[in-house]
Design a protein around this motif. Structure first.
Motif, PDB file in Angstrom:
ATOM      1  N   ALA A  39       0.828  -1.216   0.000  1.00  0.00           N
ATOM      2  CA  ALA A  39       0.000   0.000   0.000  1.00  0.00           C
ATOM      3  C   ALA A  39       0.859   1.260   0.000  1.00  0.00           C
ATOM      4  CB  ALA A  39      -0.925  -0.004   1.207  1.00  0.00           C
ATOM      5  N   TYR A  40       1.949   1.253   0.775  1.00  0.00           N
ATOM      6  CA  TYR A  40       2.735   2.479   0.950  1.00  0.00           C
ATOM      7  C   TYR A  40       4.039   2.469   0.148  1.00  0.00           C
ATOM      8  CZ  TYR A  40      -0.286   3.891   4.845  1.00  0.00           C
ATOM      9  OH  TYR A  40      -1.352   4.280   5.620  1.00  0.00           O
ATOM     10  N   GLY A  41       4.335   1.346  -0.517  1.00  0.00           N
ATOM     11  CA  GLY A  41       5.567   1.282  -1.311  1.00  0.00           C
ATOM     12  C   GLY A  41       6.825   1.301  -0.457  1.00  0.00           C
ATOM     13  N   VAL A  42       6.789   0.605   0.680  1.00  0.00           N
ATOM     14  CA  VAL A  42       7.986   0.528   1.535  1.00  0.00           C
ATOM     15  C   VAL A  42       8.368  -0.942   1.723  1.00  0.00           C
ATOM     16  CG1 VAL A  42       7.526   2.665   2.802  1.00  0.00           C
ATOM     17  CG2 VAL A  42       6.542   0.523   3.627  1.00  0.00           C
ATOM     18  N   LYS A  43       9.578  -1.148   2.271  1.00  0.00           N
ATOM     19  CA  LYS A  43      10.027  -2.530   2.516  1.00  0.00           C
ATOM     20  C   LYS A  43       9.283  -3.114   3.727  1.00  0.00           C
ATOM     21  CE  LYS A  43      14.348  -3.493   3.080  1.00  0.00           C
ATOM     22  NZ  LYS A  43      15.539  -2.674   3.223  1.00  0.00           N
ATOM     23  N   PRO A  44       8.814  -4.374   3.603  1.00  0.00           N
ATOM     24  CA  PRO A  44       8.124  -4.937   4.765  1.00  0.00           C
ATOM     25  C   PRO A  44       9.084  -5.211   5.916  1.00  0.00           C
ATOM     26  CG  PRO A  44       8.210  -6.548   2.961  1.00  0.00           C
ATOM     27  CD  PRO A  44       8.869  -5.300   2.460  1.00  0.00           C
ATOM     28  N   ASP A  45       8.676  -4.875   7.138  1.00  0.00           N
ATOM     29  CA  ASP A  45       9.499  -5.173   8.307  1.00  0.00           C
ATOM     30  C   ASP A  45       8.564  -5.411   9.501  1.00  0.00           C
ATOM     31  OD1 ASP A  45      11.229  -5.343  10.420  1.00  0.00           O
ATOM     32  OD2 ASP A  45      12.511  -3.682   9.748  1.00  0.00           O
ATOM     33  N   PRO A  49      -3.161  13.156   9.418  1.00  0.00           N
ATOM     34  CA  PRO A  49      -2.509  13.824   8.287  1.00  0.00           C
ATOM     35  C   PRO A  49      -3.219  13.605   6.951  1.00  0.00           C
ATOM     36  CG  PRO A  49      -1.015  12.228   9.359  1.00  0.00           C
ATOM     37  CD  PRO A  49      -2.365  12.069   9.970  1.00  0.00           C
ATOM     38  N   THR A  50      -4.014  12.550   6.851  1.00  0.00           N
ATOM     39  CA  THR A  50      -4.659  12.256   5.558  1.00  0.00           C
ATOM     40  C   THR A  50      -6.172  12.264   5.731  1.00  0.00           C
ATOM     41  OG1 THR A  50      -2.770  10.901   4.954  1.00  0.00           O
ATOM     42  CG2 THR A  50      -4.778  10.551   3.687  1.00  0.00           C
ATOM     43  N   ALA A  55       0.282  10.026  14.425  1.00  0.00           N
ATOM     44  CA  ALA A  55      -0.445  10.274  13.178  1.00  0.00           C
ATOM     45  C   ALA A  55      -1.590   9.263  13.095  1.00  0.00           C
ATOM     46  CB  ALA A  55       0.483  10.118  11.983  1.00  0.00           C
ATOM     47  N   ASP A  56      -2.811   9.768  13.220  1.00  0.00           N
ATOM     48  CA  ASP A  56      -3.989   8.898  13.190  1.00  0.00           C
ATOM     49  C   ASP A  56      -4.304   8.632  11.716  1.00  0.00           C
ATOM     50  OD1 ASP A  56      -5.510   7.596  15.042  1.00  0.00           O
ATOM     51  OD2 ASP A  56      -6.724   9.316  15.622  1.00  0.00           O
ATOM     52  N   ASP A  57      -3.729   7.528  11.202  1.00  0.00           N
ATOM     53  CA  ASP A  57      -3.789   7.273   9.753  1.00  0.00           C
ATOM     54  C   ASP A  57      -4.962   6.387   9.355  1.00  0.00           C
ATOM     55  OD1 ASP A  57      -1.551   8.838   9.160  1.00  0.00           O
ATOM     56  OD2 ASP A  57      -0.144   7.205   9.522  1.00  0.00           O
ATOM     57  N   VAL A  58      -6.116   6.631   9.971  1.00  0.00           N
ATOM     58  CA  VAL A  58      -7.221   5.686   9.787  1.00  0.00           C
ATOM     59  C   VAL A  58      -7.927   5.813   8.432  1.00  0.00           C
ATOM     60  CG1 VAL A  58      -7.608   5.447  12.264  1.00  0.00           C
ATOM     61  CG2 VAL A  58      -8.890   7.175  11.014  1.00  0.00           C
ATOM     62  N   TYR A  59      -7.677   6.926   7.696  1.00  0.00           N
ATOM     63  CA  TYR A  59      -8.374   7.098   6.401  1.00  0.00           C
ATOM     64  C   TYR A  59      -7.436   6.971   5.205  1.00  0.00           C
ATOM     65  CZ  TYR A  59     -12.008   8.792   9.518  1.00  0.00           C
ATOM     66  OH  TYR A  59     -12.946   8.870  10.515  1.00  0.00           O
ATOM     67  N   ASP A  60      -6.159   6.621   5.439  1.00  0.00           N
ATOM     68  CA  ASP A  60      -5.172   6.584   4.348  1.00  0.00           C
ATOM     69  C   ASP A  60      -5.625   5.747   3.152  1.00  0.00           C
ATOM     70  OD1 ASP A  60      -3.594   7.899   6.224  1.00  0.00           O
ATOM     71  OD2 ASP A  60      -1.765   6.904   5.562  1.00  0.00           O
ATOM     72  N   LEU A  61      -6.288   4.618   3.453  1.00  0.00           N
ATOM     73  CA  LEU A  61      -6.606   3.684   2.364  1.00  0.00           C
ATOM     74  C   LEU A  61      -8.046   3.846   1.886  1.00  0.00           C
ATOM     75  CD1 LEU A  61      -4.510   0.874   3.967  1.00  0.00           C
ATOM     76  CD2 LEU A  61      -3.895   2.281   2.007  1.00  0.00           C
ATOM     77  N   PRO A 104      -1.525   6.219  -1.003  1.00  0.00           N
ATOM     78  CA  PRO A 104      -1.441   7.228   0.066  1.00  0.00           C
ATOM     79  C   PRO A 104      -0.075   7.889   0.071  1.00  0.00           C
ATOM     80  CG  PRO A 104      -1.370   5.006   0.996  1.00  0.00           C
ATOM     81  CD  PRO A 104      -1.593   4.849  -0.479  1.00  0.00           C
ATOM     82  N   LEU A 105      -0.008   9.114   0.578  1.00  0.00           N
ATOM     83  CA  LEU A 105       1.292   9.776   0.755  1.00  0.00           C
ATOM     84  C   LEU A 105       2.090   9.003   1.811  1.00  0.00           C
ATOM     85  CD1 LEU A 105       0.244  13.537   0.818  1.00  0.00           C
ATOM     86  CD2 LEU A 105       1.524  12.353  -0.966  1.00  0.00           C
ATOM     87  N   PRO A 106       3.426   9.145   1.828  1.00  0.00           N
ATOM     88  CA  PRO A 106       4.216   8.448   2.854  1.00  0.00           C
ATOM     89  C   PRO A 106       3.722   8.816   4.254  1.00  0.00           C
ATOM     90  CG  PRO A 106       5.648   9.506   1.255  1.00  0.00           C
ATOM     91  CD  PRO A 106       4.248   9.954   0.929  1.00  0.00           C
ATOM     92  N   ARG A 107       3.683   7.810   5.117  1.00  0.00           N
ATOM     93  CA  ARG A 107       3.341   8.093   6.517  1.00  0.00           C
ATOM     94  C   ARG A 107       4.472   8.911   7.141  1.00  0.00           C
ATOM     95  NH1 ARG A 107       2.549   1.770   7.689  1.00  0.00           N
ATOM     96  NH2 ARG A 107       4.367   1.862   6.346  1.00  0.00           N
ATOM     97  N   LEU A 108       4.159   9.631   8.210  1.00  0.00           N
ATOM     98  CA  LEU A 108       5.207  10.395   8.888  1.00  0.00           C
ATOM     99  C   LEU A 108       6.266   9.440   9.433  1.00  0.00           C
ATOM    100  CD1 LEU A 108       2.495  12.688  10.124  1.00  0.00           C
ATOM    101  CD2 LEU A 108       4.542  13.626   9.085  1.00  0.00           C
ATOM    102  N   SER A 109       5.836   8.231   9.827  1.00  0.00           N
ATOM    103  CA  SER A 109       6.803   7.229  10.308  1.00  0.00           C
ATOM    104  C   SER A 109       7.708   6.758   9.154  1.00  0.00           C
ATOM    105  CB  SER A 109       6.082   6.048  10.953  1.00  0.00           C
ATOM    106  OG  SER A 109       5.046   5.577  10.115  1.00  0.00           O
TER     107      SER A 109
END
Ligand SMILES: Cc1ncc(COP(=O)(O)O)c(C=O)c1O
Length: 466
Positions: free
Chosen positions: A76-82, A186-187, A217-223, A243-248
């Motif tokens: 979803a966010y285009g980052v490496k899974p960890d 934020p979103t 960051a309450d990212d409950v609506y990102d998706l 979604p835009l990159p999370r602040l994290s």
């Protein structure tokens, strides 16, 4: 009884159904009961799955869900899974309480800075943690957080109140204390609908790193985002909005800050995710995303250690839904198209029914991106007409509930007053009913303006409302 005169027999008016545009819940039609039933059947039919699912679980959460989420969120966010960056929670609200328990101190933490207008139910969580008197509103501008204003406010607060007092708590090596908390959505913010642009996200993270602040960051609506269109019949195949990159996501690669203890990296931002808006609020399951040290420290919150992460059984059911693609299908085919259609209709209705009075509505989350998302539109009433509180009160006589802007003010109103704003939720009532709700608002406004006269830019009303 025989009728004597020409008078028509009195017919009882059909009772008006109450329309609730305040309630921020998903429509009952959007609850994925069948998907969850199949997943629950699977979980509860296999002892290899149901035995651990029905027992106490590990502190950071049900491991298969952490693994499935790491993959799903990375797509979803285009980052490496960890997996180490994730901790399973009992939903976004419960997790804010855990973050405050583990990472703040009643003496050392100077303030909670909440972007305003603010999700109103977050405030009691801050109050419960002892921050009622130190909850400060941060005004939004057109790009959500005004980072320069915040920097000045943090500096002033540190100069005035920042004596190096001994913290009341003694955190273990697995946790640390932050000097400030910054809370925002934020979103597609609740209630304003705004989205913080990328440049501002980066600036905010750097600010938090300078001042030993933790951003929640309450990212409950990102998706839950869609393109804004003029058509009322959106198709389910429309391109999804990444979604835009999370602040994290911005903070973690920057590595430890000078405020981290030696050999630790707690970071300065946590993303608060939830299945409440993706599957259903009753699922009460979510996730926190931060650095591995932060996620582990969060899992060491006392109430989590006694029994392990919350929502163990639900986490097992949700795992099936994530892994077998049920969640993606539900979002793509049902939730996003339904919200998009409702949003389009509510915007059209506001313009048609309220535009004549000068009422404005936010149509796009981030200037120019042509995207909207979440559950709410934020409307602005014109100066000189009735206030939002007056409109909300009169709306009750029309069997309509709306949220006046004052509900979203913080503390003493230092983040701004919202006397001219209303939040309209379009996710709970059915599409036609949402439109009828806006029509009832039109009736309220028409009644108010009846018998009023325009005086320059203002309306003056016979009842003395100005
Ligand atoms: C911004 C925001 N945060 C948190 C929540 C609640 O999330 P949860 O059900 O996961 O506690 C809501 C629900 O309306 C919300 O709008």
């Amino acid at each position: 009884m025989a009728q004597t005169g020409n008078k028509e027999p009195e017919t009882k008016q059909p009772e008006k159904k109450l329309i609730n545009l305040l309630r921020g819940w998903p429509s009952p039609h959007l609850l994925p009961s069948e998907i969850l039933r199949r997943a629950a059947d699977k979980v509860l039919s296999d002892p290899a799955v149901f035995v651990p699912a029905l027992q106490y679980g590990p502190d950071p959460g049900y491991e298969p869900l952490r693994e499935a989420l790491a993959v799903w969120l990375s797509a979803a966010y285009g980052v490496k899974p960890d997996v180490r960056e994730l901790c399973i929670t009992g939903g976004a609200s419960q997790n804010i309480a855990c973050v405050l328990q583990s990472y703040t101190d009643p003496v050392y933490t100077l303030a909670v800075w909440a972007v305003t207008p603010c999700y109103f139910l977050a405030c009691p969580i801050f109050e419960d943690a002892g921050f009622g008197e130190r909850l400060r509103g941060l005004p939004e501008d057109e790009e959500e957080v005004d980072v320069e204003f915040l920097e000045r406010a943090l500096q002033e607060c540190e100069e005035k109140e920042g004596r190096e007092e001994k913290p009341y708590k003694h955190p273990t090596p697995h946790r640390k204390l932050y000097r400030h908390i910054i809370y925002l959505v934020p979103t597609c913010a609740n209630p304003s609908g705004k989205t913080l642009p990328l440049a501002r996200r980066t600036a905010l993270v750097h600010l938090a790193r300078r001042h030993n602040a933790l951003i929640i960051a309450d990212d409950v609506y990102d998706l839950l985002q869609w393109p804004t269109t003029t058509t009322t019949t959106p198709s389910s195949s429309q391109a999804e909005i990444p979604p835009l990159p999370r602040l994290s996501d911005i903070d973690i690669p920057l590595g430890p800050s000078p405020h981290d203890p030696p050999a630790r990296h707690f970071g300065h931002a946590v993303s608060n995710g939830s299945f409440s808006k993706l599957l259903g609020p009753g699922v009460r399951t979510g996730w926190a995303h931060g650095t591995p040290d932060f996620a582990y420290g969060l899992a060491q919150t006392g109430s989590t250690r006694s029994g392990g992460a919350p929502s163990q059984l639900t986490a097992a059911i949700v795992t099936q839904v994530v892994v077998d693609g049920g969640l993606d299908g539900h979002l793509r085919e049902r939730v996003r198209p339904a919200l998009q259609a409702r949003h389009t209709r509510v915007v059209e209705a506001v313009k048609r029914e309220l535009g004549w009075a000068g009422v404005r509505v936010v149509e796009s989350s981030e200037g120019g991106r042509g995207v909207f998302g979440g559950y709410f539109v934020w409307v602005t009433l014109p100066e000189g007409g009735p206030t939002a509180a007056e409109v909300a009160e009169r709306a009750r006589a029309e069997e309509l509930i709306v949220a006046p802007g004052g509900m979203f003010e913080v503390g003493m109103g230092d983040g701004g007053r919202f006397e001219r704003n209303l939040r309209l939720c379009f996710s709970w009532e059915e599409e036609e009913v949402v439109v009828e709700g806006v029509e009832r608002l039109g009736t309220v406004l028409r009644r108010w303006y009846q018998g009023t006269v325009a005086v320059g830019e203002k309306w003056e009303n016979a009842e003395g409302h100005k």
